[in-house]
Design an enzyme around this catalytic site. Structure first.
Site, short mmCIF file in Angstrom:
data_model
loop_
_atom_site.label_atom_id
_atom_site.label_comp_id
_atom_site.label_asym_id
_atom_site.label_seq_id
_atom_site.Cartn_x
_atom_site.Cartn_y
_atom_site.Cartn_z
N ASN A 193 -5.11 -18.87 12.57
CA ASN A 193 -4.76 -19.83 13.64
C ASN A 193 -5.75 -19.73 14.81
OD1 ASN A 193 -3.08 -17.59 13.22
ND2 ASN A 193 -1.24 -18.78 13.60
N CYS A 194 -6.26 -18.50 15.05
CA CYS A 194 -7.17 -18.31 16.18
C CYS A 194 -8.49 -19.06 15.97
CB CYS A 194 -7.45 -16.83 16.39
SG CYS A 194 -5.94 -15.86 16.44
N ARG A 216 0.83 -1.21 0.00
CA ARG A 216 0.00 0.00 0.00
C ARG A 216 0.87 1.26 0.00
NH1 ARG A 216 -3.17 -3.22 3.40
NH2 ARG A 216 -2.48 -2.22 5.33
#
Ligand SMILES: Cc1cc2nc3c(=O)[nH]c(=O)nc-3n(C[C@H](O)[C@H](O)[C@H](O)COP(=O)(O)OP(=O)(O)OC[C@H]3O[C@@H](n4cnc5c(N)ncnc54)[C@H](O)[C@@H]3O)c2cc1C
Length: 555
Positions: free
Chosen positions: A44-45, A24
């Site tokens: 992963n959470c 960006r």
């Protein structure tokens, strides 16, 4: 700035956010992500909830794909590509293509390490037996799911009662397994204070989870009835079909160490506020780095997704010549455990004591409260137990912990932001928060916490804490209604309901220290305000009988 080549090791939280931010900021940079795994930017959470079938499809765990990075950001993602060495003198890295087995070099102008942290797998007899898992990746979760269905698993042992252990407990319960949690400490959720963890323990026990506290696993064997036997230090054995090891993570620092980068005392890669390592062409972010606690100044490893993402973004900013810096961590976390939510921000009392910061000077003080998550007159209100720690010299907020069914994380988020802004309990007192009866109260729990703490600082309320109780010396005045008193009270307490107190105050000794308590601390505060004006030496006990029960483990 000319065309720059930015290489990133690790393509998940820290690495992926660094890459996207770098693009960006610069259309001209060459950006390459290397990850030795099969996926980039996966959640992963979400893995415990994928195992528990809440997240039904594996593809929902993928927040981005190499194709998306290529098409949308012109970022080159190389999966199954392990970075094996850093040649700092030559500003290049060695990469092994795990599919072909071939190695090659890539040069960099800036290198970002975001290799994460690996689950700790203790070496002990039987620890490599099939059926013993840890959880970090999508393949790990696939294996756990496969094992459960192949073996029609009915029992699980979770080793470690931290947040991954709790999330796995909840999800395995949902799958119908019975669960035992083995935890070395005397409480689960060791980052919280014990009295704040008690309601969670009660919730687990209510849901038939077996808690083995003050207990350690010393080995595993192939089982007789079940697939595995788990041997505990006390000599006890648990038969089970699978084991989840969730005893913490270790920063992945091999690359950094081998390259001679500085490693901090806590074992994480040492970085400055600009996320720069001891080599100014190399940055490091995420679970692998050592960070500073904003309150204690203590340096440690805090493996959380939020800091990893922000650090990745900061590293990209700095690489692109912007002035950016990481503010440090507060460890702000939330976990759902069956019907409860537990959240905290900043160091617990236990941590402050362990660091020697909660000393006898009385600088730090705490208040407990148990208000409803929303106005009591609107249906469905449920209590939130909240503990606020503050500096009594200037009112600065240090930390907070909360447990309840609803509205917990929003209160901790507000306090987390207040801590970052170095706000005081007086700011909480005055905080203007949104209110309608189904969402909160005109005096929100945040305001109440601020008011109680501010009362303490202003001397409007003399506060006592249960751990200071000396029953020989203190007259215990229970100001609840007799029906509440009958259900359970502190030994030796005298019951004079608040509404009768002025009339019956001569029953309270004037020449002795008096502690008033009620269920949550409000009526006892009124009692203390009233009696202190009649010359009594009276203190109100913080958090009332509810906190007493949480401390004693009475449910
Ligand atoms: C089961 C689980 C649940 C979680 N739940 C939460 C939660 O609810 N809230 C929260 O805040 N945090 C949670 N976390 C923690 C959070 O996921 C991490 O803090 C975050 O992912 C760290 O990001 P990272 O970029 O540092 O490392 P990671 O996300 O671990 O990514 C590191 C990547 O680098 C790759 N890699 C490592 N070494 C190399 C190498 N030499 N070459 C190439 N690639 C390499 C690895 O394969 C990995 O893919 C959870 C973690 C787990 C495992």
């Amino acid at each position: 700035m000319g065309k720059r080549r930015i290489l990133i090791v690790g393509g998940v939280a820290g690495g992926a956010s660094c890459a996207a931010r770098a693009r960006r900021l610069s259309e001209s940079a060459d950006i390459v992500i290397f990850d030795r795994g099969d996926y980039v930017s996966f959640a992963n959470c979400g893995l415990p909830y994928f195992i528990g079938n809440i997240i039904k499809k594996e593809k929902n765990l993928l927040m981005a794909t190499p194709e998306l990075f290529r098409d949308r950001f012109e970022i080159d993602v190389r999966l199954q590509s392990e970075v094996t060495a850093i040649d700092r003198a030559g500003s290049r890295i060695a990469v092994k293509d795990l599919r072909s087995g071939k190695s090659y070099y890539e040069s960099y102008d800036a290198l970002v390490l975001s290799p994460g942290a690996a689950p700790i797998r203790p070496q002990m007899p039987g620890s490599d037996l099939p059926g013993i898992f840890s959880l970090r990746t999508i393949p790990d979760s696939r294996q756990i799911k496969g094992w459960i269905s192949r073996h029609n698993a009915g029992r699980a042992v979770i080793v470690g009662g931290g947040y991954i252990g709790m999330e796995m407990t909840e999800n395995l319960l949902k799958l119908g397994l019975s669960v035992t949690v083995v935890e070395m400490q005397s409480q689960i959720m060791p980052l919280m204070d014990p009295e704040m963890a008690r309601p969670i323990q009660a919730e687990l026990v209510k849901n038939k989870v077996e808690l083995c506290l003050n207990e350690t696993v010393v080995g595993f064997e192939k089982g007789s009835d079940n697939l595995l036997s788990v041997k505990l230090k006390s000599g006890a054995v648990r038969e089970t079909d699978l084991v989840i090891l969730s005893i913490g993570v270790k920063p992945e620092t091999k690359l950094a160490r081998d390259a001679g980068l500085d490693i901090g005392q806590s074992g994480g890669i040492r970085v400055n506020k600009r996320m720069q390592t001891s080599d100014n062409k190399i940055w490091a972010v995420g679970d692998a780095v050592e960070v500073e606690d904003v309150i204690t100044g203590h340096r440690g490893v805090v493996p959380l997704a939020g800091p990893a993402n922000r650090q990745g973004r900061i590293a990209a900013d700095v690489i692109m010549g912007r002035d950016a810096g990481f503010r440090g961590v507060q460890g702000t976390s939330v976990v759902g455990i069956i019907k409860l939510v537990a959240a905290f921000t900043g160091p617990s009392e236990k941590t402050l004591r362990n660091l020697g910061l909660w000393d006898e000077t009385g600088r730090y003080e705490k208040v407990y409260l148990h208000p409803g998550d929303h106005a009591g007159y609107y249906p469905g209100s449920s209590p939130i137990s909240l503990k606020l720690i503050f500096d009594r010299t200037d009112g600065r907020i240090i930390s907070a912990q909360a447990v309840g069914k609803k509205g917990v994380e929003k209160r901790i988020d507000v306090i987390s932001m207040a801590i970052q802004q170095k706000a005081t309990v007086f700011d909480l007192e005055e905080a203007e928060l949104c209110y309608a009866p189904q969402f909160g109260s005109a005096k929100d729990p945040i305001n109440l916490a601020g008011m109680i703490a501010a009362n303490v600082i202003r001397g409007d309320a003399s506060m006592a804490h249960w751990e200071q109780l000396d029953p020989e010396q203190i007259f215990m005045l229970d100001v609840r209604d007799p029906s509440e008193f009958k259900k359970g009270a502190v030994n030796g307490a005298v019951n004079i309901p608040l509404n009768d107190l002025r009339r019956r105050r001569t029953e309270v000794p004037l020449d002795q220290e008096v502690w008033s308590y009620c269920f949550v601390g409000q009526r006892s505060y009124y009692a203390a305000r009233a009696l202190s004006q009649y010359g009594y030496h009276i203190k109100s006990v913080g958090g009332g009988y509810k906190t007493y029960m949480d401390r004693k483990g009475i449910s």
